[in-house]
Design a protein around this motif. Sequence first.
Motif, PDB file in Angstrom:
ATOM      1  N   ILE B  92       0.804  -1.127   0.071  1.00 32.49           N
ATOM      2  CA  ILE B  92      -0.185   0.153  -0.054  1.00 32.49           C
ATOM      3  C   ILE B  92       0.780   1.194  -0.143  1.00 32.49           C
ATOM      4  N   LEU B 139      -8.178  -1.957  -4.926  1.00 33.46           N
ATOM      5  CA  LEU B 139      -6.966  -2.181  -4.160  1.00 33.46           C
ATOM      6  C   LEU B 139      -7.156  -3.418  -3.295  1.00 33.46           C
ATOM      7  N   THR B 140      -8.467  -3.638  -2.871  1.00 35.16           N
ATOM      8  CA  THR B 140      -8.589  -4.965  -2.352  1.00 35.16           C
ATOM      9  C   THR B 140      -8.583  -6.093  -3.075  1.00 35.16           C
ATOM     10  N   ALA B 157      -6.324  -1.933   2.389  1.00 33.05           N
ATOM     11  CA  ALA B 157      -6.642  -1.007   1.185  1.00 33.05           C
ATOM     12  C   ALA B 157      -7.412   0.125   1.641  1.00 33.05           C
TER      13      ALA B 157
END
Lengths: 197, 197
Positions: B92, B139-140, B157
């Motif tokens: 991240i 993002l997940t 995320a």
Amino acid sequence: MSDSDITMIGIMGRWQGGAGDRLKEAALSLFRTQGYDGTTVAEIAAAAGVTERTFFRHYADKREVLFVDQGEFERAFLTGLPETGADPMRLIAAVLDSAATLFPEQRRTWSRARQTVITTTVALQERELLKMSALAAALTRALTARGIDPTSAALAAESGVTVFRTAFTVWVDPAEDRTFPVIQQTVLARLHALIGQ
Amino acid sequence: MSDSDITMIGIMGRWQGGAGDRLKEAALSLFRTQGYDGTTVAEIAAAAGVTERTFFRHYADKREVLFVDQGEFERAFLTGLPETGADPMRLIAAVLDSAATLFPEQRRTWSRARQTVITTTVALQERELLKMSALAAALTRALTARGIDPTSAALAAESGVTVFRTAFTVWVDPAEDRTFPVIQQTVLARLHALIGQ
């Protein structure tokens, strides 16, 4: 009485059946069978056995009917805020424990049914996001009122909302049987493990 | 040409003035002077010197005009995802560094002006929340595709999006002069300090 009606009465069983609750029940049933866009306020009111005027005494519009009052929702969190203490994430942990009372087991069937409608309806997803955004803002204000700097307050509040939402998603999963408080504590511990590295 | 027009040309100076950008410029100017609800697509198109038909070739509706394409927005993050690595918050951090290129200093005046309109317009706030929610979902998915479990992926995320949004809020504050990358790294470090306790 249809099978669908009987199912919904089962889902809503814990509620006493005031007009507001009957409207929620009728709305959820109609949204599930004919879709959110295909359902009118007039139909919801008729299915609940009340007038449209009564509907609008309880809810501003169709989008509101599956949501609890925002002030009531936020109070479920804020009543858990300890009188003392200055560590933001400890304060948030206490707030989350308090909010867990929103989801007793007898509400789970209803919450699962509601969630299937929300995840398939953009207007309701937007409403849900606004609700969570307003909650984060309320928690941020409560923390800054404790003298916590605005950035730390915002990060702690948003993290708390993330834990709450993630726990809720797990709780309504049909394959999940742990209670909400247990799930939420596990998710919070996971967040600490992830970010504390 | 009014003073307001000159100000907006200054704000938009870095853009080359394709129809899409001229429409953004015109929309922001009109939303600021006469409000979002008081502005029509026809007025935006006229102010940009194009037809309504051209407006709708660029944007689905009035609510979209201040937003970049969602795919483009998400790619600014995902291009930063390292080829290897399995620690969710390290992944991240790399994604956030990549996204910081979205906000060079020459965009700051525009972003500040845009933000004043968004924070005072519920429809645009909802749109902004949907954008962030879709980003968190993207993002997940990217993290779970790396073999990270769904709960950790969602928490990392969402935390990334929280850092990004918090940094953006600081960056557009008129009293703030640090660059976006510097602010975002500071906010990420603050999150680690807060939650790593």
